[in-house]
Design an enzyme around this catalytic site. Structure first.
Site, PDB file in Angstrom:
ATOM      1  N   CYS A  94       0.830  -1.207   0.000  1.00 19.36           N
ATOM      2  CA  CYS A  94       0.000   0.000   0.000  1.00 19.36           C
ATOM      3  C   CYS A  94       0.869   1.264   0.000  1.00 19.36           C
ATOM      4  O   CYS A  94       1.585   1.526  -0.947  1.00 19.36           O
ATOM      5  CB  CYS A  94      -0.965  -0.054   1.185  1.00 19.36           C
ATOM      6  SG  CYS A  94      -2.416   0.986   1.024  1.00 19.36           S
ATOM      7  N   HIS A  95       0.825   2.073   1.081  1.00 23.74           N
ATOM      8  CA  HIS A  95       1.608   3.302   1.169  1.00 23.74           C
ATOM      9  C   HIS A  95       3.025   3.076   1.702  1.00 23.74           C
ATOM     10  O   HIS A  95       3.829   3.997   1.750  1.00 23.74           O
ATOM     11  CB  HIS A  95       0.901   4.328   2.073  1.00 23.74           C
ATOM     12  CG  HIS A  95      -0.308   4.941   1.459  1.00 23.74           C
ATOM     13  ND1 HIS A  95      -1.529   4.300   1.414  1.00 23.74           N
ATOM     14  CD2 HIS A  95      -0.495   6.133   0.853  1.00 23.74           C
ATOM     15  CE1 HIS A  95      -2.416   5.084   0.822  1.00 23.74           C
ATOM     16  NE2 HIS A  95      -1.808   6.206   0.469  1.00 23.74           N
TER      17      HIS A  95
END
Length: 189
Positions: free
Chosen positions: A119-120
């Site tokens: 994800c991030h």
């Protein structure tokens, strides 16, 4: 023929995997890999910027608090066979401003040990300056940051490049965990 969960059960026996987070991590991106990696036989340790507890989130809603095993100041990449970086927006944004966390992450690449980021989480990899020439994926909003750091961003469920395993979002966790376990089992790259 054994199914993959039976095959994976002992594939990480004797391995020690670090999970690096701070407040604001996406809870399922910690708990799912944690459970699967432990089921595969590894020892897992939760590393954070400080001792105590860290706060998980379910997207924007507070989740559970988790007990930290060790602070970043008390660990070295030498102590681990691999690293998992869960996402969430606040988590990697805070980690990339902490020099100890950035150096810890960079050391896994220097030592050619496998790293799994979802994800991030690749924001921390951008800060560690370890993406030049690598192909990876992430949450789509990180595309430009990854490209500016010399990485080749692709929109795929899971990407493996020289021991770096990346995925885009919680929906990709099954593929992410499977590839992370494979890379951790293989070891150095």
């Amino acid at each position: 023929m054994q199914n993959s969960s039976t095959q994976d059960r002992n594939s990480l026996q004797g391995k020690k995997i670090a999970f690096l987070v701070t407040d604001g991590f996406e809870q399922i991106e910690l708990t799912t890999p944690w459970e699967k990696i432990k089921l595969a036989g590894a020892e897992a340790e939760l590393i954070a910027l400080e001792e105590g507890k860290v706060q998980g989130y379910h997207h924007l809603d507070k989740g559970d608090a988790f007990q930290v095993d060790k602070s970043i100041a008390d660990v070295s990449a030498d102590d681990y066979d691999g690293l998992v970086l869960p996402g969430g927006v606040a988590n990697p944004d805070a980690l990339r401003t902490d020099q100890n966390a950035v150096e810890f992450v960079r050391a896994f690449f220097t030592e050619q040990k496998p790293v799994a980021a979802i994800c991030h989480a690749p924001w921390t990899l951008v800060e560690a300056d370890v993406l030049d020439g690598r192909t990876l994926t992430s949450w789509p909003s990180l595309r430009t940051d990854i490209q500016n750091a010399g990485g080749n961003w692709v929109d795929q469920e899971v990407v493996v490049d020289q021991g770096l395993v990346t995925s885009r979002k919680p929906d990709d966790l099954e593929a992410f965990c499977s590839k992370a376990i494979e890379e951790f089992a293989e070891g150095k790259h």
